[in-house]
Design a protein around this motif. Structure first.
Motif, PDB file in Angstrom:
ATOM      1  N   LEU A 140     -11.022 -10.959 -12.018  1.00 18.88           N
ATOM      2  CA  LEU A 140     -10.520 -11.210 -13.509  1.00 18.88           C
ATOM      3  C   LEU A 140      -9.970 -10.831 -14.639  1.00 18.88           C
ATOM      4  O   LEU A 140      -9.698 -10.371 -15.891  1.00 18.88           O
ATOM      5  CB  LEU A 140     -11.332 -12.376 -12.916  1.00 18.88           C
ATOM      6  N   ILE A 141     -12.057  -9.639 -14.843  1.00 19.88           N
ATOM      7  CA  ILE A 141     -11.928  -9.183 -16.213  1.00 19.88           C
ATOM      8  C   ILE A 141     -10.856  -7.990 -15.875  1.00 19.88           C
ATOM      9  O   ILE A 141     -10.243  -7.280 -16.776  1.00 19.88           O
ATOM     10  CB  ILE A 141     -12.956  -8.379 -16.540  1.00 19.88           C
TER      11      ILE A 141
ATOM     12  N   ILE B 286      -5.219  -4.968 -15.762  1.00 18.39           N
ATOM     13  CA  ILE B 286      -4.393  -3.564 -15.790  1.00 18.39           C
ATOM     14  C   ILE B 286      -3.683  -4.205 -14.410  1.00 18.39           C
ATOM     15  O   ILE B 286      -4.328  -3.692 -12.950  1.00 18.39           O
ATOM     16  CB  ILE B 286      -5.777  -2.610 -15.130  1.00 18.39           C
ATOM     17  N   PRO B 287      -1.586  -4.151 -14.813  1.00 19.32           N
ATOM     18  CA  PRO B 287      -1.660  -4.212 -13.004  1.00 19.32           C
ATOM     19  C   PRO B 287      -1.788  -2.673 -12.634  1.00 19.32           C
ATOM     20  O   PRO B 287      -1.014  -3.230 -11.108  1.00 19.32           O
ATOM     21  CB  PRO B 287      -0.891  -4.114 -14.113  1.00 19.32           C
ATOM     22  N   SER B 288      -1.963  -1.782 -12.779  1.00 16.60           N
ATOM     23  CA  SER B 288      -2.371  -0.680 -11.785  1.00 16.60           C
ATOM     24  C   SER B 288      -3.417  -0.377 -10.922  1.00 16.60           C
ATOM     25  O   SER B 288      -3.676   1.059 -10.667  1.00 16.60           O
ATOM     26  CB  SER B 288      -2.023   0.578 -12.671  1.00 16.60           C
ATOM     27  N   LEU B 289      -3.750  -1.104 -11.103  1.00 18.36           N
ATOM     28  CA  LEU B 289      -5.645  -1.293 -10.647  1.00 18.36           C
ATOM     29  C   LEU B 289      -5.595  -0.968  -9.069  1.00 18.36           C
ATOM     30  O   LEU B 289      -4.922  -2.077  -8.779  1.00 18.36           O
ATOM     31  CB  LEU B 289      -6.427  -2.767 -11.266  1.00 18.36           C
ATOM     32  N   ASP B 290      -6.454  -0.226  -9.429  1.00 20.11           N
ATOM     33  CA  ASP B 290      -6.357  -0.348  -7.459  1.00 20.11           C
ATOM     34  C   ASP B 290      -7.378  -1.231  -6.817  1.00 20.11           C
ATOM     35  O   ASP B 290      -8.578  -0.948  -6.844  1.00 20.11           O
ATOM     36  CB  ASP B 290      -6.953   1.428  -7.084  1.00 20.11           C
TER      37      ASP B 290
ATOM     38  N   PHE C 141     -14.880   4.339  -4.268  1.00 21.72           N
ATOM     39  CA  PHE C 141     -13.590   4.513  -5.624  1.00 21.72           C
ATOM     40  C   PHE C 141     -13.417   6.105  -4.553  1.00 21.72           C
ATOM     41  O   PHE C 141     -11.828   5.630  -5.457  1.00 21.72           O
ATOM     42  CB  PHE C 141     -14.775   4.995  -7.188  1.00 21.72           C
ATOM     43  N   TYR C 142     -12.896   6.786  -4.615  1.00 23.59           N
ATOM     44  CA  TYR C 142     -12.121   8.158  -4.096  1.00 23.59           C
ATOM     45  C   TYR C 142     -11.257   6.712  -3.116  1.00 23.59           C
ATOM     46  O   TYR C 142     -10.637   8.015  -2.605  1.00 23.59           O
ATOM     47  CB  TYR C 142     -13.187   9.216  -4.204  1.00 23.59           C
TER      48      TYR C 142
END
Length: 239
Positions: free
Chosen positions: A197-198, A202-206, A50-51
């Motif tokens: 999909l979920i 969120i357009p900025s999802l990394d 995640f980091y």
């Protein structure tokens, strides 16, 4: 062990007898005399993937090696590794509990970071509490700075709200077990698709968070910290 085009490398090791993932950006091996290391102590769950983007950004700006060490068991080790090297020793030392996780980080520094290396410790959430305990238990650590992101460091179970919410949340967690078990049965590719999909709104999802999310839901991770005191969240502290 695997490396990527972004100068990141993932290693799986045994530390305190438990499977541990180490994500490295920059220098993958520290030599005696190498003067500084940025080390991330994650929140809960302590999955270091995640980091990754955060670490790459730090390295590109500062130029120093940036490592993140997972919590014991908070990883999906390769098929060649068991989650624990010695089950009886892991149970004896409670390696998956909060105290065991603190000792796990100290053991990692002792075995994998040359003595005398200047450390910048970056903690997230419960990782901040772990850093405070690390510095308390080993005052000889050469810590130049401790940066605490959204720190979880104060007990709150005695507050009026804590007395109500703590037992309630402990019981509600059992409701999540069945859907998580069913998700763990899906192929990783399908789980990754569902995650995308979920979070498609969120357009900025990394995109880097998809893989660690799949690992977290796979059932291979040992799960969250056990024996964790109820702690409160802050914002950012620098020591």
């Amino acid at each position: 062990m695997e490396s990527s085009r972004d100068e990141s490398q993932t290693e799986f090791i045994y530390c305190s007898g438990a499977a541990t993932e180490v994500l490295k950006v920059g220098s993958c091996r520290l030599l005696s005399g190498q003067n500084m290391l940025f080390l991330i102590i994650p929140g809960n769950p302590g999955v270091v993937g995640f980091y990754k983007t955060f670490m790459q950004t730090l390295h590109s700006i500062l130029g120093y090696p940036v490592w993140a060490v997972s919590h014991a068991g908070h990883c999906a080790p390769p098929d060649s590794m068991d989650m624990v090297e010695d089950a009886s020793a892991a149970a004896k030392w409670d390696v998956f509990g909060l105290n065991g996780q603190i000792q796990h980080k100290l053991a990692f520094l002792q075995k994998h970071v040359p003595k005398g290396t200047s450390l910048v410790l970056l903690g997230h959430s419960i990782g901040c509490y772990i850093i405070l305990e690390m510095m308390k238990r080993d005052p000889e650590l050469k810590v130049l700075k401790a940066v605490m992101l959204f720190p979880t460091i104060e007990r709150m179970s005695q507050t009026p709200q804590g007395k109500v919410m703590t037992p309630l949340l402990c019981q509600l967690r059992y409701l999540a077990y069945l859907p998580l078990f069913l998700l763990s049965l899906l192929p990783d590719s399908l789980t990754a698709l569902l995650i995308r999909l979920i979070f498609s709104s969120i357009p900025s999802l990394d995109p880097c968070v998809v893989r660690p999310s799949v690992e977290l839901l796979s059932g291979d991770c040992a799960g969250g910290l056990t024996s964790v005191p109820q702690l409160s969240h802050g914002h950012i502290m620098v020591m």
